[in-house]
Write a protein that holds these residues in place. Structure first.
Motif: not given
Length: 847
Positions: A117, A121, A149-151, A153, A227, A318, A320, A327
Motif C-alpha cells: 500500500e 501510495g 489505484l484504490p485498494r 476491500k 467491490p 480504478a 472500483q 493487487h
C-alpha cells in the motif's frame, strides 16, 4: 547411526544406514535419534514392513499418474506432461515449533500488505530512507500505472507464499516471496489427499492438522474483496492457459474453490466493468483471482505485447468495479533486494522486531553495501535480480573475477547473499533412505479481520543443490507437511456450505472458449476411435494379391477399403497416387505409419495428441474418473510408438477402442446435461456423421462384383459395430439395400447416420438463441433440418440402384449433399458461438 528403538524392524534398520550431511536434519538429531514427532510414523511403517511400504510408495506414484498431476504439459511433445512426484515420507513439524513459525509468517504477511500500500501510495518508506528509491523505481516489477489505484476491500494481498529454509542451527530463514500468483497450495492439497489414502492411520493418530481451514478462509477472503456487497460474488480464476506449466493447479483450485476458470480472451471490459463472455451474452464479474504476471494483466496500461490479459482491467480497478487479487503491482515485493531491508521495514510499519529472520542479503546498488560485499573476505553468492531462477555465482577476492567485474559495472542489478546449506531430511527410495535438501513453501491468506496460515505447506526436496546453493530450481521430489496437534482434529475435505450454499452464479454457463474446446474434444475423441475401427478391420483382412493373380471381386474390395483409409485420414499419397500399387501389395508399413507417426496429420497418434491437448484445456470440466481415462489414452499412445507388427497392432487398436468407448460412456453417465455437455456431444456426433458419410462415399458409389460387395459390406458393418444387428434383423445374405437401411436410415442404430443427425438436431435446438427465433430458423438449425430431411426423404431402393455406368448415382447425390452440409454445420457453430466477441452468441444464431 543408533536408533531409538531397541529392536529395529527392517524399515528402521534402513534408517540406521541413513547418513545425512553435516548440518541440520529434519528427522534425525545430532545424537543420531529420531526427533520428536517422528516415532509414531516409523512405528507404523515398521508394522507394515518393507514390502508393504514399497508397495505404498509405488501406489502413490500411480495415484499421481492417474490424477494427471503435472507441472509442465508441453515440456516434451512425445511424453506429454511431466509428472509430479511425491515422497511417501512427510516433513513433520511439532506444534510448538509450528506456532512460533506461524506467528512470524503472520507478522511478515502484515508487513508486506502495508509495504505494498505504501509503495503505490504515500511512499513513506522511501521518504524516510528505509528503502532506497532507486531499488524500487529502477525495478521492472514496479508498475507506475498502478500507483494510486484504490485498494480492494479486505486485503490487497489475500494470499501469499514464502520459501523458507533452515540454517545449520535449525532456524527458519525466508529466502523468497511469491505474490503475483502464489503457486503450490493446490499441489500441497493434492499431496495431502493422496497421503490420506495411503497413511490414514498415522495421520489420524498423530492429530495432523487439516489444510481445509486455509482454503475456507481463502474463499471467504475472496468474497470479502468484492467491490459490491453480495452474498455470492461472481469470482473467476484468471489463468494464462493450458500452455502454462502450472495449469493443472489452476484447474484444480478453480474446481476446489468453486470458481470459474477463465483466460484473458474470456473476459472483456464494458462500461468500466469486467464481463465474462458466455454463450448467452455478457455477465459481470466482481472478483478476479489472477494467476497471471502483473505486467501481462492489461495490454492497454501495462504491456502492449500481452495477449493473455484483459484490455481495460486497470481502468475497471480504478473505477472500483472489480477486485483483482493479488493487487496488480504486487510483484515488486518479490524483489529479493528487499530482503536486505526487511528488519527496518518491519520496525517502520509495526514498531516491532522481525519474528522471522531472512537470509542475510545486500543490495549492491547501495554504495555502502557494495563496498562491504567487495571487502568481505568470505566468498559470497551473487545473484542477478532479474533472473531469480538462475544459479548464483561465487564472488572471490581475485580482481579479475568476472563476477566482481560485473558488480562494478552494474551493481544495481545484483544482490549478495551468505551461502547457506539447506537442511536435509530422508527420502524413501527402493534402496533405502536418501538425504535431500529441503525448501519449505508456506502459504497465508488475509482478509478483513483475520490472517490464516496453511498448517504445513509444500516441502520441495532437491538432492543436489550444488556448491552455489541453487534453491529456486525445480524440485526433484515433493513431500506433504504434517503439523502435529496435541488434540484430535475433525476430518473433512470439503469446504463448508455456509456462504457457498446457494448455486454458483456460473452454474450451467460456460465461456465461448470452453464450449469450443469441449466441441473439439468430442470431435477428436470420436476421430481417435473411428480410424482405429477401420484399421482394425484392415489389419485382420487378407492382403491384396500380387499382379500375377487375376483381379477378383475380393481384391477389388480390398483396394476400395485401403483407398478409403487414405481418403478419410487425408494422408495422401498413402494408397492413392504414385507408388500406391506397391504399397497395396505390402501395406503393413503404411498401416503402421498411419497408427504411430505423430508428425502425420490424420494418424491415430496425431488424433490422440489433439484429444489430450483439448482435454487439458477443459481440465476443470472433467471428473476424476474421466481424467483417469484420458491418462490411460495417453499411455496407449505411448505404446503405439513401440516396434510392433501388424498382428500386435490389432490388440493395441482393440485396447484403444475400448478405452475411448469408456471415455464416451463417462461423458454420457457422469456429465451434467448443460451446455458444456451439449457441445461435447455435438462434436462427437458431428464427427461420427462425417466419418460415416466419408466412408460410404469412398466405398459404395461404384458397384463391385457380388463376392467383392459381400466382403466390402461385411467389413463396413464391422467398422460400424453393426454386424450382429444386421444378421439378427435381416437373416439373409449381404445386400446393399438392408445395409443402407441400417447404416444410413435407422435412427435406432447408435452408430448409424440417422441417429447422429437426430442427436445433432436435439442439441442444436437446445442452444442459446433469440427467444422469438425458432430453433430450425437459426443458421445452424437450417443446416441440420436440410441434412436430416434429405436423409429421411431418401428411398433405400433408389439409393441402392446401380446405373448404366456401374455407379449408384442417387447415393452419390445424397452423400455429396451431406458432405457439403456437415462441415458447414461446424463452420456455422464456430461463427455463432466460438468467435469470443461480446455479442457473438446472439448475433450468430439469429442470422
Amino acid at each position: 547411526m543408533e536408533n531409538s528403538r531397541p529392536n529395529p524392524s527392517p524399515v528402521t534398520s534402513r534408517l540406521r544406514e541413513y547418513r545425512p550431511p553435516i548440518g541440520y536434519d529434519e528427522a534425525v538429531g545430532p545424537d543420531g535419534l529420531l526427533r520428536p514427532g517422528w516415532h509414531p510414523l516409523f512405528e507404523h511403517l515398521d508394522e507394515q514392513g518393507i514390502q508393504r511400504v514399497e508397495a505404498l510408495r509405488q501406489q502413490a506414484r500411480q495415484l499421481l499418474l492417474e490424477n494427471g498431476i503435472t507441472y509442465n504439459l508441453f515440456q516434451n511433445e512425445t511424453e506429454g506432461a511431466r509428472s509430479w512426484d511425491l515422497d511417501l515420507l512427510p516433513l513433520i513439524l511439532v506444534e510448538e515449533e509450528w506456532l512460533k513459525l506461524e506467528r512470524g509468517l503472520k507478522q511478515r504477511h502484515r508487513v508486506l500488505e502495508l509495504l505494498l500500500e505504501d509503495l503505490y501510495g504515500h511512499q513513506g518508506v522511501i521518504r524516510a530512507g528505509v528503502v532506497p528509491g532507486p531499488l524500487i523505481f529502477g525495478a521492472s516489477g514496479y508498475l507506475r500505472a498502478c500507483h494510486g489505484l484504490p485498494r480492494p476491500k479486505g486485503s490487497p494481498l489475500p494470499w501469499w507464499a514464502a520459501d523458507l529454509t533452515r540454517d545449520p542451527s535449525g532456524n527458519f530463514l525466508v529466502i523468497g516471496d511469491h505474490l503475483h500468483s502464489p503457486t503450490g497450495n493446490g499441489y500441497a492439497l493434492e499431496n495431502r489427499q493422496i497421503l490420506f489414502r495411503l497413511l490414514r492411520q498415522p495421520l489420524n493418530e498423530n492429530h495432523v492438522r487439516l489444510l481445509l481451514p486455509f482454503f475456507t478462509a481463502l474463499r471467504n477472503h475472496l468474497n470479502d474483496a468484492s467491490p459490491l456487497p453480495k452474498e455470492d460474488p461472481r469470482t473467476v480464476l484468471l489463468t494464462p492457459g493450458p500452455e502454462d506449466k502450472l495449469y493443472f493447479e489452476h484447474a484444480f483450485l478453480a474446481n476446489y474453490l468453486g470458481l470459474t476458470l477463465v483466460q484473458g480472451e474470456d473476459l472483456t471490459v464494458r462500461n468500466g466493468r469486467v464481463h465474462l463472455k458466455t454463450l448467452d451474452g455478457l455477465h459481470p464479474v466482481d472478483v478476479v483471482l489472477r494467476m497471471l504476471q502483473d505486467r501481462l494483466c492489461d495490454p492497454l496500461e501495462l504491456d502492449e505485447t500481452s495477449f493473455l490479459g484483459v484490455a481495460g482491467l486497470i481502468q475497471a480497478i480504478a473505477g472500483q468495479k472489480v477486485a483483482v487479487l493479488n493487487h496488480p503491482g504486487a510483484a515488486i515485493l518479490e524483489n529479493p533486494s528487499l530482503l536486505a531491508y526487511y528488519p527496518e521495514i518491519c520496525h517502520h510499519f509495526l514498531g516491532e522486531e522481525s519474528l522471522l529472520p531472512v537470509l542475510p542479503t545486500w543490495w549492491c546498488g547501495d554504495p555502502d553495501s557494495l563496498a562491504q560485499v567487495l571487502a568481505d573476505p568470505e566468498p559470497l553468492l551473487i545473484r542477478a535480480i532479474a533472473q531469480p531462477g538462475q544459479p548464483a555465482r561465487t564472488l572471490t577476492p581475485d580482481p579479475n573475477c568476472p563476477v566482481r567485474q560485473a558488480l562494478l559495472a552494474r551493481p544495481q542489478e545484483f544482490i549478495a547473499q551468505v551461502p547457506v546449506r539447506p537442511s536435509t531430511l530422508p527420502v524413501l527410495t527402493p534402496e533405502g533412505f536418501r538425504p535431500g535438501h529441503l525448501v519449505l513453501r508456506t502459504f497465508s491468506t488475509a482478509g478483513l479481520s483475520d490472517t490464516e496460515v496453511m498448517p504445513g505447506g509444500l516441502a520441495r526436496v532437491i538432492f543436489d543443490p550444488g556448491p552455489v546453493n541453487t534453491l529456486n530450481g525445480h524440485a526433484d521430489i515433493t513431500k506433504d507437511v504434517w503439523v502435529l496437534s496435541p488434540d484430535p482434529v475433525a476430518r473433512s475435505n470439503r469446504l463448508p456450505l455456509d456462504r457457498l450454499s446457494e448455486p454458483s452464479f456460473f452454474t450451467g454457463e460456460i465461456s465461448s472458449r470452453m464450449a469450443e474446446n469441449l466441441f473439439w474434444m468430442g470431435r477428436y475423441a470420436e476421430r481417435s476411435e473411428n480410424v482405429p475401427r477401420l484399421l482394425r478391420v484392415l489389419l485382420l483382412l487378407p492382403r491384396p494379391e500380387g499382379d500375377e493373380v487375376r483381379e477378383t471381386g475380393e481384391r477389388a474390395a480390398l483396394r476400395v477399403l485401403y483407398r478409403a483409409l487414405t481418403t478419410i485420414t487425408a494422408t495422401e499419397p498413402g494408397f492413392i497416387g504414385e507408388g500406391a500399387e506397391e504399397r497395396l501389395l505390402d501395406p503393413e508399413e503404411e498401416l503402421l505409419a498411419l497408427i504411430r507417426a505423430p508428425e502425420r496429420l490424420g494418424s491415430v497418434s496425431s488424433s490422440i495428441q489433439s484429444l489430450i491437448l483439448a482435454a487439458h484445456r477443459v481440465r476443470e470440466r472433467l471428473s476424476n474418473d474421466t481424467w483417469r481415462v484420458i491418462i490411460q489414452v495417453r499411455g496407449l499412445r505411448q505404446r503405439l510408438a513401440g516396434e510392433k507388427s501388424s498382428a500386435d497392432m490389432v490388440g493395441e487398436m482393440e485396447r484403444l477402442i475400448t478405452t475411448l468407448a469408456a471415455l464416451a460412456g463417462l461423458g454420457q453417465e457422469n456429465m451434467t446435461r448443460g451446455l458444456g455437455w451439449r457441445f461435447l456431444e455435438l462434436g462427437r456426433r458431428l464427427e461420427r456423421a462425417i466419418f460415416v458419410v466419408s466412408l460410404l462415399h469412398a466405398t459404395l458409389i461404384e458397384a463391385l462384383p457380388p463376392e467383392g460387395e459381400r466382403l466390402l459390406l461385411e467389413a463396413l458393418l464391422n467398422v460400424g459395430d453393426s454386424s450382429i444387428t444386421y444378421r439378427r434383423r435381416y437373416r439373409t445374405h449381404m445386400a446393399i439395400k438392408p445395409f443402407l437401411e441400417l447404416i444410413l436410415l435407422d435412427e435406432a442404430n447408435p452408430r448409424g447416420l440417422a441417429s447422429q443427425l437426430a442427436l445433432i438436431e436435439e442439441h442444436v435446438l437446445a442452444l442459446p438463441r433469440h427467444a422469438a427465433m425458432p430453433g430450425h430458423r437459426t443458421a445452424t438449425g437450417r443446416i441440420v433440418l436440410e441434412a436430416f430431411n434429405a436423409l429421411r426423404l431418401s428411398d433405400p431402393d433408389l439409393l441402392a440402384l446401380v446405373g448404366d455406368e456401374g455407379k449408384r448415382s442417387n447415393l452419390i447425390d445424397l452423400l455429396d449433399r451431406l458432405k457439403n452440409l456437415l462441415p458447414l454445420l461446424s463452420v456455422e457453430l464456430a461463427n455463432a458461438f466460438f468467435q469470443h466477441s461480446s455479442s457473438h452468441a446472439l448475433r450468430g444464431v439469429s442470422r
